[in-house]
Design an enzyme around this catalytic site. Structure first.
Site, PDB file in Angstrom:
ATOM      1  N   TYR A 126       0.824  -1.202   0.000  1.00 46.23           N
ATOM      2  CA  TYR A 126       0.000   0.000   0.000  1.00 46.23           C
ATOM      3  C   TYR A 126       0.863   1.258   0.000  1.00 46.23           C
ATOM      4  O   TYR A 126       1.883   1.323   0.700  1.00 46.23           O
ATOM      5  CB  TYR A 126      -0.892   0.040   1.239  1.00 46.23           C
ATOM      6  CG  TYR A 126      -1.896  -1.096   1.342  1.00 46.23           C
ATOM      7  CD1 TYR A 126      -2.249  -1.856   0.238  1.00 46.23           C
ATOM      8  CD2 TYR A 126      -2.490  -1.405   2.557  1.00 46.23           C
ATOM      9  CE1 TYR A 126      -3.164  -2.887   0.335  1.00 46.23           C
ATOM     10  CE2 TYR A 126      -3.418  -2.434   2.671  1.00 46.23           C
ATOM     11  CZ  TYR A 126      -3.740  -3.169   1.555  1.00 46.23           C
ATOM     12  OH  TYR A 126      -4.649  -4.187   1.658  1.00 46.23           O
ATOM     13  N   GLU A 186     -16.457   1.050  24.155  1.00 44.32           N
ATOM     14  CA  GLU A 186     -17.531   1.278  23.190  1.00 44.32           C
ATOM     15  C   GLU A 186     -18.049   2.711  23.165  1.00 44.32           C
ATOM     16  O   GLU A 186     -18.796   3.086  22.253  1.00 44.32           O
ATOM     17  CB  GLU A 186     -18.662   0.277  23.431  1.00 44.32           C
ATOM     18  CG  GLU A 186     -18.243  -1.143  23.041  1.00 44.32           C
ATOM     19  CD  GLU A 186     -19.318  -2.188  23.313  1.00 44.32           C
ATOM     20  OE1 GLU A 186     -19.456  -3.107  22.491  1.00 44.32           O
ATOM     21  OE2 GLU A 186     -19.994  -2.068  24.361  1.00 44.32           O
TER      22      GLU A 186
END
Length: 390
Positions: free
Chosen positions: A293, A367
């Protein structure tokens, strides 16, 4: 954080989706059930989507009413990693040997959360929600680009969770964010023989040891120390028995760099050292370098837009800067070669907890970062419209 992002209903919905995705990880180009979950949620939100089948992206489309407004794309990656989860979470992976160790379950959930917010209060622009396959392996971003789905996109934004920052922190920076990655494979061919008669053989393992040591000097003695670079030998395979001199050895490794000239020097140095050591020991050494990449390079205007959006969400104290590029790699770079955009980092560590690296079998997130990510993606769309139309 702005009040509209504090909705417990939205947060609970995102947690449910994230945990469902976390339980059922799928590897690159195998994201079939994952795509079904995403399409189901987009349908519930009333957002149409395109999906060409396994190995392709799910692309949600929210239509705006202002033809002069930019088209903004938000990207999340779908694939998981090979590995056995060791988090002891009640929603840990159900699939043996696969886990979301890089937080892609969180990225998908954040973009879905932003889709819910943008659907509730639509901006005047078109928005594309890109759920991309195969970031970890295979360059799924190229599949999306080759499909032509992003031809009209004016700006693209993405992000990644990390334990380098705590929840409530977003890193936004201009310029180079991640390194170029390349891989190489070296085949050492000597001459096998009996372990008691080394003079009759050409020992591939001895040559390999010398090669491993020599290659480390490419960075430590040939590259300017202010330019980040890494050469890593990741695997070595050689030998068949304790009393047999190995005829062959195979080494595989990776190269990370942030400047084209440094990358070129390392490539040339690998070939030069392999040739010289082969001649020194009368062995044949072949080397194959595979381009990985490109570096992620954020564009200035879109970085400024992302900065303003992040400040609205986490405040000035939650804005983080980048002291130096990450030596990791990310196929979001392919989008940025074609489309202006910005790639950010979302702090996902509880401030009192220890750092756990990405790809670790113990990796998990706080979260609460889901709220932050959804809020950022929502705001960055609105900031882009305001900037482009002003």
């Amino acid at each position: 954080m702005i009040d509209k992002y504090k909705s417990e209903h939205l947060y609970e919905w995102m947690i449910e989706i994230r945990r469902k995705l976390h339980r059922h990880p799928e590897l690159a180009f195998e994201e079939i059930e994952t795509a079904k979950v995403l399409m189901g949620q987009l349908t519930k939100l009333g957002i149409p989507y395109d999906y060409a089948g396994p190995g392709h992206a799910v692309i949600g489309k929210l239509s705006g009413k202002n033809a002069a407004a930019p088209v903004v794309a938000l990207r999340a990656d779908m694939d998981a990693l090979p590995g056995t989860e060791n988090t002891n979470l009640p929603f840990a992976s159900f699939i043996q040997g696969k886990m979301h160790a890089c937080g892609h379950d969180a990225h998908m959930t954040m973009v879905l959360g932003a889709a819910a917010l943008l659907k509730t209060s639509p901006p005047p622009c078109h928005v594309l929600f890109i759920f991309q396959p195969a970031e970890e392996k295979g360059g799924g971003a190229r599949v999306v680009l080759e499909s032509g789905a992003l031809q009209s996109v004016s700006a693209i934004f993405g992000g990644h969770v990390t334990h380098h920052y705590g929840v409530g922190e977003i890193m936004v920076a201009d310029g180079v964010i991640t390194a170029q990655s390349d891989r190489f494979k070296i085949h050492v061919k000597g001459k096998g023989g009996h372990g008691a008669r080394p003079h009759e053989a050409t020992d591939a393992i001895v040559i390999t040891g010398l090669l491993i040591t020599a290659l480390q000097t490419l960075v430590s003695r040939e590259i300017n120390p202010v330019y980040p670079a890494v050469v890593t030998i990741g695997t070595v395979h050689a030998g068949s028995a304790p009393n047999v001199i190995a005829e062959e050895a195979i080494l595989e490794g990776s190269i990370r760099s942030t400047l084209p000239e440094v990358r070129e020097h390392i490539h040339a140095g690998l070939r030069r050292m392999a040739k010289a050591i082969g001649e020194l020991h009368n062995a044949k050494i072949d080397i194959d370098i595979t381009q990985g990449y490109p570096p992620v390079v954020n564009t200035t205007r879109e970085s400024q837009i992302a900065h303003r959006a992040a400040e609205k969400v986490v405040g000035r104290t939650g804005l983080m800067t980048l002291d130096h590029p990450s030596m990791g790699s990310e196929d979001f770079s392919y989008y940025l070669q074609k489309i202006p955009g910005c790639y950010v980092r979302f702090g996902a560590r509880r401030h009192e907890h220890e750092y756990i690296p990405l790809h670790s079998p113990e990796f998990d997130i706080n979260e609460e970062v889901l709220k932050v990510g959804a809020a950022f993606f929502d705001e960055v769309v609105r900031e882009t419209v305001q900037d482009y139309l002003s």
